[in-house]
Design a protein around this motif. Structure first.
Motif, PDB file in Angstrom:
ATOM      1  N   GLN A  55       0.844  -1.189   0.000  1.00  0.00           N
ATOM      2  CA  GLN A  55       0.000   0.000   0.000  1.00  0.00           C
ATOM      3  C   GLN A  55       0.882   1.242   0.000  1.00  0.00           C
ATOM      4  OE1 GLN A  55      -3.298   0.128   2.875  1.00  0.00           O
ATOM      5  NE2 GLN A  55      -2.920  -2.038   3.317  1.00  0.00           N
ATOM      6  N   ASN A  56       0.346   2.329  -0.524  1.00  0.00           N
ATOM      7  CA  ASN A  56       1.015   3.611  -0.404  1.00  0.00           C
ATOM      8  C   ASN A  56       1.151   3.971   1.068  1.00  0.00           C
ATOM      9  OD1 ASN A  56       0.411   6.751  -0.035  1.00  0.00           O
ATOM     10  ND2 ASN A  56       1.487   6.474  -1.983  1.00  0.00           N
ATOM     11  N   TRP A  57       2.318   4.567   1.461  1.00  0.00           N
ATOM     12  CA  TRP A  57       2.550   4.934   2.865  1.00  0.00           C
ATOM     13  C   TRP A  57       1.423   5.803   3.412  1.00  0.00           C
ATOM     14  CZ3 TRP A  57       4.860   4.403   7.426  1.00  0.00           C
ATOM     15  CH2 TRP A  57       4.850   5.472   8.319  1.00  0.00           C
ATOM     16  N   ASP A  58       1.038   6.841   2.667  1.00  0.00           N
ATOM     17  CA  ASP A  58       0.005   7.757   3.141  1.00  0.00           C
ATOM     18  C   ASP A  58      -1.308   7.026   3.387  1.00  0.00           C
ATOM     19  OD1 ASP A  58       1.966   9.642   2.688  1.00  0.00           O
ATOM     20  OD2 ASP A  58       0.693  10.995   1.550  1.00  0.00           O
ATOM     21  N   THR A  59      -1.664   6.127   2.482  1.00  0.00           N
ATOM     22  CA  THR A  59      -2.931   5.392   2.610  1.00  0.00           C
ATOM     23  C   THR A  59      -2.927   4.506   3.838  1.00  0.00           C
ATOM     24  OG1 THR A  59      -3.254   5.410   0.215  1.00  0.00           O
ATOM     25  CG2 THR A  59      -4.482   3.761   1.474  1.00  0.00           C
ATOM     26  N   TYR A  60      -1.842   3.756   4.030  1.00  0.00           N
ATOM     27  CA  TYR A  60      -1.765   2.875   5.199  1.00  0.00           C
ATOM     28  C   TYR A  60      -1.774   3.685   6.492  1.00  0.00           C
ATOM     29  CZ  TYR A  60      -0.344  -1.059   8.124  1.00  0.00           C
ATOM     30  OH  TYR A  60      -0.299  -2.041   9.094  1.00  0.00           O
ATOM     31  N   PHE A  61      -1.020   4.771   6.528  1.00  0.00           N
ATOM     32  CA  PHE A  61      -0.985   5.651   7.691  1.00  0.00           C
ATOM     33  C   PHE A  61      -2.378   6.178   8.012  1.00  0.00           C
ATOM     34  CE2 PHE A  61      -0.941  10.190   8.864  1.00  0.00           C
ATOM     35  CZ  PHE A  61      -0.401  10.105  10.140  1.00  0.00           C
ATOM     36  N   GLU A  62      -3.081   6.654   6.996  1.00  0.00           N
ATOM     37  CA  GLU A  62      -4.404   7.231   7.223  1.00  0.00           C
ATOM     38  C   GLU A  62      -5.394   6.194   7.723  1.00  0.00           C
ATOM     39  OE1 GLU A  62      -5.528   9.174   3.618  1.00  0.00           O
ATOM     40  OE2 GLU A  62      -3.999  10.753   3.829  1.00  0.00           O
ATOM     41  N   ASN A  63      -5.385   5.016   7.122  1.00  0.00           N
ATOM     42  CA  ASN A  63      -6.364   3.991   7.485  1.00  0.00           C
ATOM     43  C   ASN A  63      -6.077   3.356   8.834  1.00  0.00           C
ATOM     44  OD1 ASN A  63      -7.748   4.369   5.088  1.00  0.00           O
ATOM     45  ND2 ASN A  63      -6.691   2.714   4.022  1.00  0.00           N
ATOM     46  N   GLN A  64      -4.809   3.198   9.182  1.00  0.00           N
ATOM     47  CA  GLN A  64      -4.463   2.448  10.389  1.00  0.00           C
ATOM     48  C   GLN A  64      -4.193   3.323  11.610  1.00  0.00           C
ATOM     49  OE1 GLN A  64      -4.881  -0.768  10.347  1.00  0.00           O
ATOM     50  NE2 GLN A  64      -5.327  -0.685   8.154  1.00  0.00           N
ATOM     51  N   LEU A  65      -3.953   4.625  11.403  1.00  0.00           N
ATOM     52  CA  LEU A  65      -3.664   5.493  12.548  1.00  0.00           C
ATOM     53  C   LEU A  65      -4.452   6.797  12.485  1.00  0.00           C
ATOM     54  CD1 LEU A  65      -2.097   6.229  15.104  1.00  0.00           C
ATOM     55  CD2 LEU A  65      -0.196   6.996  13.654  1.00  0.00           C
ATOM     56  N   LYS A  66      -4.198   7.609  11.497  1.00  0.00           N
ATOM     57  CA  LYS A  66      -4.765   8.962  11.437  1.00  0.00           C
ATOM     58  C   LYS A  66      -6.285   8.974  11.601  1.00  0.00           C
ATOM     59  CE  LYS A  66      -5.408  12.752   8.113  1.00  0.00           C
ATOM     60  NZ  LYS A  66      -5.049  13.237   6.756  1.00  0.00           N
TER      61      LYS A  66
END
Length: 362
Positions: A204-215
């Motif tokens: 996954q794109n870093w931004d996408t994974y970050f947004e879905n799993q944390l942000k």
């Protein structure tokens, strides 16, 4: 001039560091202060956030304005103090408005640490395995046998052994071998490669994974922006406070475990035997010695003598601060310009600020 400022900082930190305890370091993971059932979390889909009067906690009301005056004088833009999740103090100054984004600088390294932990919890990666397993060979200019020694954990602990004197560019030609991984601690922007590892491991794109799993799970706002060859996070101050609160809560947000408590215990305790005051991109107080960026000198004493011994922190350029203090049930955020003209992640400002905070809370 920069060299004089840096040498002055080294000397002053050495002086106040020598005043600390000489007790033997505890390098084993320590349990965080127990979080009780009444821990407050602000709604994830709202700007609503409960507050609590400082006097209800026995704080010294007469010392609050001196603290705020000091912060304003020291080029602060925003300051938040949470007690067990609720806002005790929140202030915006020097023209900064609530809700306006500001950069986390290296305090945002702790976001990368946390997301790597989430990916490990979900079985996508193992921080003990070589970086090359995820990025392929040739991601550095080191000889292959030396490159293969570098694990994800070495990225998280600043012990890759790669040359830290070649600037911010982390392209392969600038990532040159200096020492075997694990044998040298050096503050190095190569840590950002852990974002590439997460992206490769999760597909996954870093931004996408970050947004879905944390942000999105904890109601943060903000975005990653390329700044000086690095992926730097920008958000409002409350978003930084939300992240600090989740870390304080041992990785939970309300009833959901965002990142495992066991991983956070490792991340917020001494991670290697060279710099006792460093975890997985978190700075640690209460240790018997510490190293500073751009230096191989070991300084005796605590990182921030005026701060509680159990405090750990995300520290960024120009005095971006995330302080987590389990024993005092506090999360403290400071955003702004450099307090004293130094652009280092750690400065004398930390110790001076904690003197002002202690006057309020003790």
């Amino acid at each position: 001039m920069k060299r004089l400022i840096y040498l002055s900082l080294i000397l002053s930190l050495y002086i106040f560091g020598c005043q600390s305890s000489d007790d033997a370091p505890n390098t084993e993971p320590e349990s965080n202060f127990p979080v009780t059932q009444d821990l407050y979390f602000p709604p994830s889909n709202s700007e609503e956030w409960e507050s609590i009067p400082p006097t209800s906690l026995g704080y010294n009301d007469s010392q609050i304005q001196p603290l705020l005056d000091f912060l304003e004088e020291k080029n602060t833009k925003s300051f938040i103090m949470l007690h067990h999740g609720k806002i005790v103090l929140e202030a915006y100054m020097n023209g900064h408005q609530a809700g306006t984004p500001w950069y986390w600088a290296s305090a945002g390294k702790t976001l990368s640490t946390t997301v790597a932990g989430i990916a490990q919890d979900q079985g996508f990666l193992n921080i003990e395995t070589p970086v090359s397993n995820y990025l392929g060979t040739g991601w550095t200019s080191a000889p292959l046998e030396k490159e293969n020694l570098i694990t994800n954990k070495h990225l998280l602990t600043m012990t890759s052994g790669l040359d830290d004197s070649l600037g911010d560019d982390v392209s392969s030609e600038n990532l040159q071998y200096l020492a075997d991984a694990g044998n040298r601690w050096a503050y190095h922007n190569v840590y950002v490669k852990i974002q590439d590892v997460v992206a490769a491991a999760t597909n996954q794109n870093w931004d996408t994974y970050f947004e879905n799993q944390l942000k999105n799970k904890i109601g943060m706002t903000g975005s990653w922006i390329d700044l000086d060859n690095l992926n730097v996070y920008f958000s409002n101050t409350r978003s930084m406070a939300r992240f600090g609160l989740m870390i304080y809560a041992n990785g939970k947000w309300e009833d959901e475990q965002i990142v495992s408590e066991s991983y956070l215990q490792q991340a917020t305790n001494t991670s290697q035997n060279i710099n006792l005051a460093y975890g997985y991109l978190w700075w640690l107080n209460g240790k018997t010695s510490f190293h500073l960026p751009q230096s191989q000198i070991e300084f005796p004493g605590e990182l921030i003598p005026n701060a509680p011994a159990d405090m750990y922190a995300g520290l960024g350029k120009n005095d971006q601060k995330i302080y987590v203090v389990p024993s005092e049930q506090l999360v403290i955020i400071r955003m702004g310009e450099s307090a004293d003209g130094s652009n280092f992640a750690l400065s004398n400002f930390d110790n001076d600020l904690w003197e002002k905070i202690n006057a309020v809370i003790q």
